[in-house]
Design a protein around this motif. Structure first.
Motif, PDB file in Angstrom:
ATOM      1  N   ILE A  35      10.390   8.568   0.287  1.00 36.00           N
ATOM      2  CA  ILE A  35       9.201   9.244  -0.822  1.00 36.00           C
ATOM      3  C   ILE A  35       9.099   9.367  -2.288  1.00 36.00           C
ATOM      4  CG2 ILE A  35       6.876  11.215  -0.139  1.00 36.00           C
ATOM      5  CD1 ILE A  35       8.778  11.611   2.394  1.00 36.00           C
ATOM      6  N   ARG A  36       8.043   8.104  -2.584  1.00 39.02           N
ATOM      7  CA  ARG A  36       8.340   8.463  -3.938  1.00 39.02           C
ATOM      8  C   ARG A  36       7.526   9.462  -4.402  1.00 39.02           C
ATOM      9  NH1 ARG A  36       6.121   3.183  -6.965  1.00 39.02           N
ATOM     10  NH2 ARG A  36       7.894   2.516  -6.167  1.00 39.02           N
ATOM     11  N   ALA A  37       6.195   9.717  -4.417  1.00 40.77           N
ATOM     12  CA  ALA A  37       6.376  11.374  -4.966  1.00 40.77           C
ATOM     13  C   ALA A  37       5.398  12.255  -4.071  1.00 40.77           C
ATOM     14  CB  ALA A  37       5.624  10.852  -6.184  1.00 40.77           C
ATOM     15  N   GLU A  38       4.364  12.696  -4.275  1.00 37.69           N
ATOM     16  CA  GLU A  38       3.777  13.498  -3.270  1.00 37.69           C
ATOM     17  C   GLU A  38       2.509  13.108  -4.059  1.00 37.69           C
ATOM     18  OE1 GLU A  38       4.246  18.002  -2.953  1.00 37.69           O
ATOM     19  OE2 GLU A  38       5.921  17.788  -1.452  1.00 37.69           O
ATOM     20  N   LEU A  39       1.071  12.837  -3.973  1.00 33.93           N
ATOM     21  CA  LEU A  39       0.024  12.556  -4.398  1.00 33.93           C
ATOM     22  C   LEU A  39      -0.626  13.591  -5.513  1.00 33.93           C
ATOM     23  CD1 LEU A  39      -3.348  11.009  -4.777  1.00 33.93           C
ATOM     24  CD2 LEU A  39      -3.297  12.452  -3.065  1.00 33.93           C
ATOM     25  N   GLY A  40       0.041  14.833  -5.095  1.00 30.86           N
ATOM     26  CA  GLY A  40      -0.304  15.601  -6.092  1.00 30.86           C
ATOM     27  C   GLY A  40       0.587  15.500  -7.526  1.00 30.86           C
ATOM     28  N   GLU A  41       1.648  15.511  -7.615  1.00 33.76           N
ATOM     29  CA  GLU A  41       2.759  14.938  -8.601  1.00 33.76           C
ATOM     30  C   GLU A  41       2.204  13.786  -8.993  1.00 33.76           C
ATOM     31  OE1 GLU A  41       7.350  16.463  -6.326  1.00 33.76           O
ATOM     32  OE2 GLU A  41       6.271  14.249  -6.240  1.00 33.76           O
ATOM     33  N   VAL A  42       1.413  12.417  -8.720  1.00 37.95           N
ATOM     34  CA  VAL A  42       0.669  11.796  -9.456  1.00 37.95           C
ATOM     35  C   VAL A  42      -0.264  12.052 -10.028  1.00 37.95           C
ATOM     36  CG1 VAL A  42      -0.624   9.106  -9.066  1.00 37.95           C
ATOM     37  CG2 VAL A  42       1.983  10.413  -7.172  1.00 37.95           C
ATOM     38  N   LEU A  43      -1.058  12.692  -9.209  1.00 36.67           N
ATOM     39  CA  LEU A  43      -2.222  13.367 -10.116  1.00 36.67           C
ATOM     40  C   LEU A  43      -2.338  14.435 -11.438  1.00 36.67           C
ATOM     41  CD1 LEU A  43      -4.060  13.735  -6.794  1.00 36.67           C
ATOM     42  CD2 LEU A  43      -4.566  11.550  -8.486  1.00 36.67           C
ATOM     43  N   GLY A  44      -0.740  15.235 -10.652  1.00 35.22           N
ATOM     44  CA  GLY A  44      -0.797  16.430 -11.755  1.00 35.22           C
ATOM     45  C   GLY A  44       0.384  15.336 -13.287  1.00 35.22           C
ATOM     46  N   GLY A  45       0.159  14.247 -13.278  1.00 37.32           N
ATOM     47  CA  GLY A  45       1.067  13.369 -14.350  1.00 37.32           C
ATOM     48  C   GLY A  45       2.931  13.378 -14.440  1.00 37.32           C
ATOM     49  N   MET A  46       3.115  14.490 -12.819  1.00 36.09           N
ATOM     50  CA  MET A  46       4.561  14.539 -13.623  1.00 36.09           C
ATOM     51  C   MET A  46       5.385  12.966 -12.260  1.00 36.09           C
ATOM     52  SD  MET A  46       3.927  18.070 -11.137  1.00 36.09           S
ATOM     53  CE  MET A  46       2.705  19.106 -11.839  1.00 36.09           C
ATOM     54  N   HIS A  47       4.891  12.057 -11.883  1.00 34.23           N
ATOM     55  CA  HIS A  47       5.048  11.062 -11.282  1.00 34.23           C
ATOM     56  C   HIS A  47       4.413   9.887 -11.390  1.00 34.23           C
ATOM     57  CE1 HIS A  47       8.239   9.017  -8.546  1.00 34.23           C
ATOM     58  NE2 HIS A  47       8.679   9.872  -8.806  1.00 34.23           N
ATOM     59  N   ALA A  48       5.342   8.935 -11.479  1.00 35.96           N
ATOM     60  CA  ALA A  48       4.469   7.272 -11.532  1.00 35.96           C
ATOM     61  C   ALA A  48       3.726   7.859  -9.800  1.00 35.96           C
ATOM     62  CB  ALA A  48       5.217   6.719 -11.830  1.00 35.96           C
ATOM     63  N   GLY A  49       2.856   6.566  -9.867  1.00 37.17           N
ATOM     64  CA  GLY A  49       2.451   6.691  -8.617  1.00 37.17           C
ATOM     65  C   GLY A  49       2.485   4.649  -8.953  1.00 37.17           C
ATOM     66  N   ARG A  50       1.322   4.296  -8.482  1.00 38.47           N
ATOM     67  CA  ARG A  50       1.681   1.771  -8.485  1.00 38.47           C
ATOM     68  C   ARG A  50       2.836   1.928  -9.527  1.00 38.47           C
ATOM     69  NH1 ARG A  50      -0.127  -1.964  -5.710  1.00 38.47           N
ATOM     70  NH2 ARG A  50      -1.271  -1.041  -4.880  1.00 38.47           N
ATOM     71  N   THR A  51       3.583   1.332  -9.499  1.00 36.43           N
ATOM     72  CA  THR A  51       4.254   0.482 -11.249  1.00 36.43           C
ATOM     73  C   THR A  51       4.084  -1.046 -11.113  1.00 36.43           C
ATOM     74  OG1 THR A  51       6.477   0.576  -9.311  1.00 36.43           O
ATOM     75  CG2 THR A  51       5.718   2.938 -10.909  1.00 36.43           C
ATOM     76  N   ASP A  52       3.352  -1.347  -9.889  1.00 33.38           N
ATOM     77  CA  ASP A  52       3.780  -2.975 -10.371  1.00 33.38           C
ATOM     78  C   ASP A  52       2.111  -3.524  -8.957  1.00 33.38           C
ATOM     79  OD1 ASP A  52       4.341  -5.548  -9.003  1.00 33.38           O
ATOM     80  OD2 ASP A  52       5.412  -5.865 -10.465  1.00 33.38           O
ATOM     81  N   ALA A  53       1.742  -4.100  -9.822  1.00 27.61           N
ATOM     82  CA  ALA A  53      -0.016  -5.190  -8.796  1.00 27.61           C
ATOM     83  C   ALA A  53       0.579  -5.389  -7.967  1.00 27.61           C
ATOM     84  CB  ALA A  53      -0.185  -5.687  -9.708  1.00 27.61           C
ATOM     85  N   GLY A  54       2.107  -5.857  -7.544  1.00 35.32           N
ATOM     86  CA  GLY A  54       2.484  -6.736  -6.162  1.00 35.32           C
ATOM     87  C   GLY A  54       3.118  -5.665  -5.119  1.00 35.32           C
ATOM     88  N   GLU A  55       3.555  -4.521  -5.701  1.00 33.40           N
ATOM     89  CA  GLU A  55       3.779  -3.558  -4.234  1.00 33.40           C
ATOM     90  C   GLU A  55       2.380  -2.695  -4.155  1.00 33.40           C
ATOM     91  OE1 GLU A  55       5.521   0.170  -5.932  1.00 33.40           O
ATOM     92  OE2 GLU A  55       4.049   0.710  -7.075  1.00 33.40           O
ATOM     93  N   LEU A  56       3.281  -3.230  -2.098  1.00 33.42           N
ATOM     94  CA  LEU A  56       2.263  -2.674  -1.159  1.00 33.42           C
ATOM     95  C   LEU A  56       2.628  -0.530  -1.554  1.00 33.42           C
ATOM     96  CD1 LEU A  56       1.024  -2.335   1.521  1.00 33.42           C
ATOM     97  CD2 LEU A  56       3.672  -3.051   2.609  1.00 33.42           C
ATOM     98  N   THR A  57       1.481  -0.213  -1.678  1.00 26.89           N
ATOM     99  CA  THR A  57       1.253   0.903  -1.156  1.00 26.89           C
ATOM    100  C   THR A  57       1.093   2.069  -0.248  1.00 26.89           C
ATOM    101  OG1 THR A  57      -0.648   0.696  -2.853  1.00 26.89           O
ATOM    102  CG2 THR A  57       1.490   1.623  -3.732  1.00 26.89           C
ATOM    103  N   LEU A  58       1.374   3.309   0.056  1.00 25.27           N
ATOM    104  CA  LEU A  58       1.800   3.586   1.295  1.00 25.27           C
ATOM    105  C   LEU A  58       0.997   5.355   0.567  1.00 25.27           C
ATOM    106  CD1 LEU A  58       0.945   4.746   4.224  1.00 25.27           C
ATOM    107  CD2 LEU A  58       3.218   4.130   4.463  1.00 25.27           C
ATOM    108  N   PHE A  59       0.030   5.807   0.757  1.00 21.09           N
ATOM    109  CA  PHE A  59      -0.783   6.880   1.758  1.00 21.09           C
ATOM    110  C   PHE A  59      -0.099   7.857   2.696  1.00 21.09           C
ATOM    111  CE2 PHE A  59      -3.699  10.002   1.467  1.00 21.09           C
ATOM    112  CZ  PHE A  59      -2.600  11.418   0.672  1.00 21.09           C
ATOM    113  N   ARG A  60       0.508   8.326   3.232  1.00 22.99           N
ATOM    114  CA  ARG A  60       0.228   9.613   4.362  1.00 22.99           C
ATOM    115  C   ARG A  60      -0.483  10.464   4.363  1.00 22.99           C
ATOM    116  NH1 ARG A  60      -0.715  10.463   8.588  1.00 22.99           N
ATOM    117  NH2 ARG A  60       0.241   9.604  10.577  1.00 22.99           N
TER     118      ARG A  60
END
Length: 348
Positions: free
Chosen positions: A293-318
């Motif tokens: 698991i790269r990060a929880e959504l809250g960590e991305v929204l709170g600026g604590m962790h990066a979300g998508r890092t590449d335009a070509g990567e497959l991202t999945l929100f469970r």
């Protein structure tokens, strides 16, 4: 004031999808900062019963702990029954209540219809995830499923990107057409692409594959026990929101999709205990476990962790749904209902 009772209709009138998305982003970021808390839900499955009950307690601090400035802290408890046979009765699968309690005294302050809260806040979380994780140039949306959540997701996602094409699929085409009929209401203004207003007419696809191939964002909102979305259908840079089939014995995705994707979630604990496709991927050795698991959504929204890092990567929100989401949605609904004069006050 007594305890405010909000019916299904009251919640729908009070809980605006766009405002709810903002509330979900705020409370999930607050949870990531340690200002909101919920344990893993407890589930009761009586032998021979037609469904099961889940209990989802939560707490959020006051101030900016996920809600309006100056609001006090609160406890919440959602008690929800899931009855798979309900759609045949013309009822939502989810039935129950969300109760709010004063964070200082524990005095109950409001009781809300949980079906409406669950429907709107689940789609609002998906909208927040899509806004944060999908490519900025995403233009094609696909939704697999045609139940209550398909309708709410169509509404919540309408303004997240300027979609030029929306595709829907369900095994019963009539059900998909019924969802598609809600697009005009969902898309209150036409998307603007390169300065030109786009006319979007949702397409009811003949197969799931037809709906998914070439889509930039895919949403699965089914109760399937087996995968409805195949990894081979997904192109580079796709964002997937897996929302349905939220029990350890059900899954909408193949193991290959979980393994290949940058995985985000609302709760690591929930994914590790409840997400069937994740548990199977761990069991088969396709992923190492929670470190996948790269990060929880809250960590991305709170600026604590990066979300998508590449335009070509497959991202999945469970998405599995957690109690602080119900708490924040309920508080927003109560705040608006008080302003609009909705609901009924009673003394307990």
């Amino acid at each position: 004031m007594g305890v405010l009772i909000l019916s299904n209709a009251d919640v729908r009138a009070a809980l605006d999808p766009e405002e709810c998305e903002q509330a979900m982003a705020s409370v999930l970021a607050a949870r990531a900062r340690g200002e909101a808390y919920n344990p893993l839900r407890s589930v009761t499955v009586p032998p021979g019963a037609p469904g099961f009950m889940g209990l989802m307690p939560a707490y959020a601090a006051g101030g900016d702990g996920g809600r309006e400035e100056g609001q006090a802290g609160a406890f919440a408890l959602k008690a929800i029954c899931l009855l798979p046979g309900n759609p045949r009765r013309g009822l939502d699968t989810h039935q129950g209540t969300v109760t709010l309690f004063d964070g200082q005294t524990g005095v109950p302050t409001a009781i809300l219809n949980a079906s409406a809260v669950t429907e709107i806040r689940t789609a609002a979380v998906t909208a927040a995830a899509t806004r944060a994780l999908a490519r900025q140039d995403a233009r094609v949306l696909a939704i697999l499923g045609a139940g209550v959540q398909a309708r709410s997701h169509l509404r919540a996602l309408a303004g997240v990107r300027p979609w030029t094409q929306v595709r829907l699929f369900a095994p019963t085409a009539e059900h998909a057409r019924a969802v598609a009929a809600g697009w005009d209401e969902a898309a209150s203004s036409p998307p603007i692409v390169d300065g030109t207003a786009q006319t979007v007419v949702p397409i009811v696809a003949g197969t799931a594959r037809e709906a998914v191939e070439g889509a930039d964002v895919v949403v699965t909102v089914t109760s399937s026990k087996e995968p409805v979305l195949m990894h081979a259908w997904l192109g580079a840079g796709t964002h997937v929101n897996a929302v349905g089939a939220s029990t350890p014995t059900a899954r909408e995705l193949e193991v290959e999709t979980v393994a290949a994707a940058a995985l985000f979630c609302d709760s690591r604990e929930s994914v590790g205990a409840e997400a069937g496709e994740f548990l199977l991927a761990v069991q088969q050795g396709a992923i190492p476990g929670e470190t996948h698991i790269r990060a929880e959504l809250g960590e991305v929204l709170g600026g604590m962790h990066a979300g998508r890092t590449d335009a070509g990567e497959l991202t999945l929100f469970r998405s599995l749904g957690i109690g602080v989401e119900d708490l924040a949605a309920a508080q927003l609904a109560v705040l608006t209902a008080r302003r609009l004069g909705l609901g009924t006050d009673v003394e307990l």
